[in-house]
Design an enzyme around this catalytic site. Structure first.
Site, short mmCIF file in Angstrom:
data_model
loop_
_atom_site.label_atom_id
_atom_site.label_comp_id
_atom_site.label_asym_id
_atom_site.label_seq_id
_atom_site.Cartn_x
_atom_site.Cartn_y
_atom_site.Cartn_z
N PHE A 122 -127.20 55.25 71.86
CA PHE A 122 -126.29 55.10 70.71
C PHE A 122 -126.36 56.28 69.74
CE2 PHE A 122 -126.58 50.20 71.10
CZ PHE A 122 -125.42 50.15 71.83
N SER A 187 -126.43 47.31 76.18
CA SER A 187 -126.85 48.67 76.53
C SER A 187 -128.32 48.62 76.94
CB SER A 187 -126.68 49.60 75.33
OG SER A 187 -127.41 50.77 75.57
N ASN A 189 -130.30 51.07 76.78
CA ASN A 189 -130.99 52.23 76.20
C ASN A 189 -131.48 52.06 74.77
OD1 ASN A 189 -130.52 53.69 78.61
ND2 ASN A 189 -128.40 53.95 77.97
N THR A 190 -131.30 50.88 74.20
CA THR A 190 -131.91 50.58 72.90
C THR A 190 -132.96 49.51 73.17
OG1 THR A 190 -129.95 51.14 71.63
CG2 THR A 190 -131.45 49.58 70.59
N LYS A 230 -119.83 42.09 75.12
CA LYS A 230 -119.98 42.89 76.35
C LYS A 230 -121.35 42.62 76.96
CE LYS A 230 -119.47 47.60 78.14
NZ LYS A 230 -118.95 48.94 77.84
N ASN A 259 -121.45 46.24 81.30
CA ASN A 259 -122.08 47.50 80.90
C ASN A 259 -122.73 48.14 82.14
OD1 ASN A 259 -123.25 49.54 79.22
ND2 ASN A 259 -123.21 48.07 77.53
C1 LIG Z 1 -122.65 58.30 78.78
C2 LIG Z 1 -122.26 56.87 78.61
C3 LIG Z 1 -122.34 56.29 77.35
C4 LIG Z 1 -121.98 54.94 77.19
N1 LIG Z 1 -122.04 54.39 75.94
C5 LIG Z 1 -121.66 53.09 75.77
C6 LIG Z 1 -121.66 52.50 74.48
O1 LIG Z 1 -121.97 53.14 73.47
N2 LIG Z 1 -121.32 51.18 74.37
C7 LIG Z 1 -120.96 50.43 75.47
O2 LIG Z 1 -120.64 49.24 75.34
N3 LIG Z 1 -120.91 50.98 76.70
C8 LIG Z 1 -121.25 52.27 76.87
N4 LIG Z 1 -121.20 52.84 78.12
C9 LIG Z 1 -120.81 51.98 79.27
C10 LIG Z 1 -119.33 52.10 79.60
O3 LIG Z 1 -118.51 51.67 78.55
C11 LIG Z 1 -119.00 51.27 80.86
O4 LIG Z 1 -119.28 49.91 80.60
C12 LIG Z 1 -119.81 51.72 82.08
O5 LIG Z 1 -119.91 53.12 82.11
C13 LIG Z 1 -119.18 51.25 83.38
O6 LIG Z 1 -117.90 51.78 83.55
P1 LIG Z 1 -117.60 53.04 84.54
O7 LIG Z 1 -118.21 52.72 85.85
O8 LIG Z 1 -116.12 53.16 84.54
O9 LIG Z 1 -118.25 54.22 83.92
C14 LIG Z 1 -121.55 54.18 78.30
C15 LIG Z 1 -121.46 54.78 79.57
C16 LIG Z 1 -121.80 56.11 79.74
C17 LIG Z 1 -121.69 56.72 81.10
#
Ligand SMILES: Cc1cc2nc3c(=O)[nH]c(=O)nc-3n(C[C@H](O)[C@H](O)[C@H](O)COP(=O)(O)O)c2cc1C
Length: 378
Positions: A122, A187, A189-190, A230, A259
């Site tokens: 974040f 997430s 990562n927190t 989410k 996520n």
């Molecule tokens: C670098 C990165 C940062 C992300 N940051 C967030 C975030 O701040 N909040 C969130 O709900 N999801 C976050 N996500 C997750 C994406 O919104 C999504 O749920 C996830 O990447 C799966 O979709 P995709 O396969 O199309 O990438 C992040 C994903 C990536 C790759």
């Protein structure tokens, strides 16, 4: 464009550090969309020509594909996303406090498996600065011409038992600007964030946000804003049912599934092993099946009556169709933009129209959950 991107842009991107490539791409997008000489060609090249309207919580979207959270954490390139023809844009995650996120490097790309691993943590300017930035943008350019969604995260410094204050403060500060809000308790990562998916914690956060929602809508004499939750793709069936029931009972308007995942596929090469062994959440192709399974389960649990937003590994119209027929009304992508380029929206919308024609459907709405009704929806 797909082929051009694969032949020319992808090899160049592959040479760059993932986070640096990402921030350069955002800057370029912002630059190109601020100048009419580049904005118009951009629209011609990338914006879908036709609409495939779909109604979600009373609002009609031009088509179902939106930008997933995390791509534009600071809401830097709103006009860029509009001009690329996204159906909606989710900014954030935004937390109450400004934070740097985890030490770099924290984003890793595996081109051979179309996967990303990230542990960003974040990184964002915090809700106060984000509100100021959005105010400036709205004053200058007006509201975006597509719905703007806001992803709400929790500040690392806020103790877990004070999470509801953190989420609801951000929600209050950004209430005016967002059209839909997503409570992100998933997430990886927190530290301990995913514990907030537990019954009581989640109910507390949603109820604090709903309280603000009522207060703001009365003050502004405006409708309540939809709030979604989410979730992570690591919940077992019992946990998933609890989250769904709690979120529904607490007045959440729908669910975003999913996520990133902390699970990993078996690597096929040394370079994949290097990326897969990184700590963090994996997105992209390896997440696709898992997130679709979650959508199917939620659709069945809720008799198809509770809105689902499908996200995870969408790279093509086939992937998008799979999510919609599994039960998603809207869909989102992050990794798809990294691996397929800006042309992905146009090709998905075109491909979805073809699917509707093949199945003799006049509206995309009729495709939502179709795989539960007929067997072969390829
Ligand atoms: C670098 C990165 C940062 C992300 N940051 C967030 C975030 O701040 N909040 C969130 O709900 N999801 C976050 N996500 C997750 C994406 O919104 C999504 O749920 C996830 O990447 C799966 O979709 P995709 O396969 O199309 O990438 C992040 C994903 C990536 C790759």
């Amino acid at each position: 464009m797909g082929l051009g991107f694969r032949l020319f842009a992808r090899p160049i991107i592959a040479l760059q550090d993932s986070e640096r490539a990402h921030s350069r791409a955002l800057k370029l997008l912002k630059l190109f969309s601020s100048n009419p000489f580049t904005r118009i060609p951009m629209r011609i090249l990338f914006k879908p020509k036709k609409k495939i309207p779909i109604t979600f919580l009373g609002t009609t979207y031009d088509h179902p594909l939106g930008l997933a959270a995390g791509m534009d954490k600071k809401a830097e390139a709103l006009r860029g996303w509009e001009n690329l023809g996204l159906g909606f844009i989710e900014i954030g995650g935004v937390t109450e406090l400004e934070q740097q996120g985890n030490p770099k490097p924290r984003m890793f790309r595996s081109d051979s498996s179309n996967a990303l691993v990230n542990r960003m943590g974040f990184n964002n300017p915090g809700s106060e600065k984000t509100a100021q930035n959005l105010k400036k943008h709205f004053d200058k350019f007006g509201r975006p011409n597509v719905p703007l969604w806001v992803n709400l995260g929790k500040s690392k410094l806020t103790p877990l038992d004070k999470s509801s204050d953190d989420y609801s403060t951000t929600f209050m500060r950004l209430w005016d600007y967002g059209d839909v809000f997503v409570i992100n308790v998933s997430s990886p990562n927190t530290p301990n964030l995913r514990e907030l998916q537990n019954d009581d914690e989640l109910a507390k956060i949603i109820s604090a946000c709903q309280k603000i929602n009522k207060k703001m809508s009365q003050e502004k004499n405006s409708n309540l804003k939809p709030i979604l939750v989410k979730i992570a793709p690591e919940l077992d069936d019992v946990q998933l049912k609890l989250v769904v029931n709690t979120a529904m009972k607490s007045g959440c308007d729908g669910i975003v599934a999913t996520n990133t995942t902390t699970t990993r596929p078996v690597p096929n090469s040394k370079s994949e092993e290097k990326v897969f062994s990184q700590k963090g959440g994996m997105s992209g192709k390896p997440l696709k099946k898992l997130s679709t399974e979650f959508i199917k389960k939620i659709y069945l649990m809720t008799d198809g009556k509770w809105p689902i937003i499908g996200v995870g590994g969408i790279m093509s119209a086939d992937d998008a169709w799979e999510k919609i027929t599994a039960g998603a009304t809207l869909i989102q992508a992050y990794s798809g933009f990294v691996f397929e380029g800006a042309g992905i929206t146009k090709s998905i919308v075109k491909g979805l129209q073809k699917k509707l024609d093949i199945h003799g459907l006049s509206s995309l709405q009729d495709a939502v959950g179709l795989s539960h009704k007929i067997e072969d929806v390829e």
